[in-house]
Design an enzyme around this catalytic site. Sequence first.
Site, PDB file in Angstrom:
ATOM      1  N   GLU A  49      10.843   7.169  53.545  1.00 43.76           N
ATOM      2  CA  GLU A  49       9.595   7.363  52.795  1.00 43.76           C
ATOM      3  C   GLU A  49       8.790   6.079  52.896  1.00 43.76           C
ATOM      4  O   GLU A  49       9.267   5.001  52.537  1.00 43.76           O
ATOM      5  CB  GLU A  49       9.880   7.705  51.326  1.00 43.76           C
ATOM      6  CG  GLU A  49      10.403   9.119  51.145  1.00 43.76           C
ATOM      7  CD  GLU A  49      10.524   9.546  49.682  1.00 43.76           C
ATOM      8  OE1 GLU A  49      10.897  10.693  49.437  1.00 43.76           O
ATOM      9  OE2 GLU A  49      10.258   8.709  48.781  1.00 43.76           O
ATOM     10  N   ASP A  60       3.580   4.445  39.208  1.00 42.51           N
ATOM     11  CA  ASP A  60       4.560   3.459  39.640  1.00 42.51           C
ATOM     12  C   ASP A  60       4.729   2.341  38.630  1.00 42.51           C
ATOM     13  O   ASP A  60       3.788   1.950  37.943  1.00 42.51           O
ATOM     14  CB  ASP A  60       4.141   2.872  40.989  1.00 42.51           C
ATOM     15  CG  ASP A  60       4.405   3.853  42.117  1.00 42.51           C
ATOM     16  OD1 ASP A  60       5.576   4.230  42.292  1.00 42.51           O
ATOM     17  OD2 ASP A  60       3.449   4.247  42.797  1.00 42.51           O
TER      18      ASP A  60
END
Lengths: 270, 400
Positions: A49, A60
């Site tokens: 990824e 995040d």
Amino acid sequence: MSRLAAKFEELSKSGRKALIPFITAGDPYPEFTVPMMHAMVEAGVDVIELGVPFSDPMADGPVIQRASERALAHKMSLRRTLAIAMEFRRTNQHTPVVLMGYLNPIEAMGYEEFANATARAEVDGILTVDLPPEEGEHCAALLKARDIDPIFLLAPNSSEERIRLMDAIGSGYLYYVSLKGVTGAGHLDTANVKAKLEQLRANTNLPVAIGFGVKDAETAKTIAALGDGVVIGSALISKIEANLDTPAQAKQEIIELLASMRLAMDSNGA
Amino acid sequence: MTEKYTMPDARGHFGPYGGMFVAETLIPPIQELNAAYQRYLDDPDFIAELDKDLQYYVGRPSPLYHAERWSRELGGAQIYLKREDLNHTGSHKINNTVGQALLAKRMGKTRIIAETGAGQHGVATATVAARLGLECVVYMGAVDVARQSLNVYRMKLLGATVVAVESGSKTLKDALNEALRDWVTNVDNTFYIIGTVAGPHPYPAMVRDFQAIIGREAKQQCLDATGRLPDALVACVGGGSNAIGLFYPFIDDASVAMVGVEAAGDGIATGRHSAPLSAGRPGVLHGNRTYLMADDDGEIIETHSISAGLDYPGVGPEHAWLKDTGRAQYVSITDNEALDGFYALTRMEGIIPALESSHAMAYAMKLAPTMRPDQTLIINLSGRGDKDMQTMARREGIEL
């Protein structure tokens, strides 16, 4: 069959689970990423990824936020991330690459152009954090028409109805975010993950990768036993952050951590 | 416009704008919020409680004040000020926080979070949280914490925890990012009171509905005072909650012009501004599609404005829609022009406006002289200037 579907089928046949590292493209600097990807493949990862840096990474935690900031300081962008993926693909035809990021860079590029550019770079999957299936059908169709898998997130609080929605629109694998919160936070509650995975299995045949909170070989092994793959992100990026002046050291530590996870995961069923 | 305005659609879209662009973890709480909001929207008990709070706690209705001296001085339209500055806590923000807090209470949430720019929304949130005995955490960009220290102190007095956000540009957008992260982490017990008409559906519609009392009152007050509808409405636009609150009840009244005033900062040409509708492009940020300040790669650009409350790279999706359809017009005012507006209202009418509202004043100074004295111009005086005393004094070389 897409590269991702083939990879998960191959793993399933050999009774192994996917080890899926996440790194941010261009962190700590653009030339670091492609060699790091190849080295991770050598360490035994199955899918990579690749984070697309974004100025406002709302889902995040601080570790991946700072990775984005470091990459953006080097003018990293969606276009340059695609160029990195394309460069990686020149010498690796078998490891699926998934781009993970936020929607606005795609909006800026235009959906059609994005789908075409992704196909040209031979990227295998797209995970857009802030594009839920309700808003993402158009984009998913463009990607699927090019044999690229649209990958969706599932959370501990996702209903069965939503699991079936992801199953219908998504492909490649489903990414189960194993705890409520941002990336890099807290600790895994294995019992909860196990219960949720049973619910997921009852509603989808897609492979399930589990992420958020996987820090070491021990948790990787535990989690691998529950799903089809393990995603590890913040723990890797922490190595980069701890060695900003010595990137070779960061690379070495990342490789060692991934190799230890590979070993632990493969000894799981034995 | 002959058809009745019915935006947004069931999924929160204003044409191509709005929507629900959030990470999966936030979908269930947003659906829960939307269900509660739809349920209480027409609930007589809820409305009665809200009306009571607005009257006795907020101090509504706020006056529609005829600024006669300033109108004469400018030599054009009759200027009326919708006095949201007279609300409890000093701005229109409390209209929305009272509403959302009642919703939070009915949903059984025990913890309130909010983002704030100038601190007005943070203060309004801390205020209602104190009143309801709810834990309150306010996220505020570190830059804004420094330039709005008075409001930071007010929030702390009210029992709120103020978290200075050090990431990104350290302003309102980063505070919003951080509040979203908190919400993702604490969805079970936490209600996120968004202060503007942005964010994922249902926030843009819900905040508008709570703020629409501004326009409903203004409409009736204008009819009472002048016997007819106003000719034009002017309001400043950051996220756009005070503007949509004033505009919304007039959308179907085609004769009423609506002008939103964005912050041009140092000037649009310099790139140092906060005017996405004037000089931005459509994109997706903070849960909705709207006009944004972004570069060619889709990265969000840092914004600039003298007023922290307008210092935001996005704008409510309904404004994007009103712009594209031409129903509202959007203009911009520089920092220096806003200061002219600030001083004009202060000296002409003895009312010190917030720097945000000063942008609307400054545009009215351009617009009013082009109108006839028998025409009516309503400006939303969205907040009072007390919070800006330090900023203004510093500009004048005075340490308070």
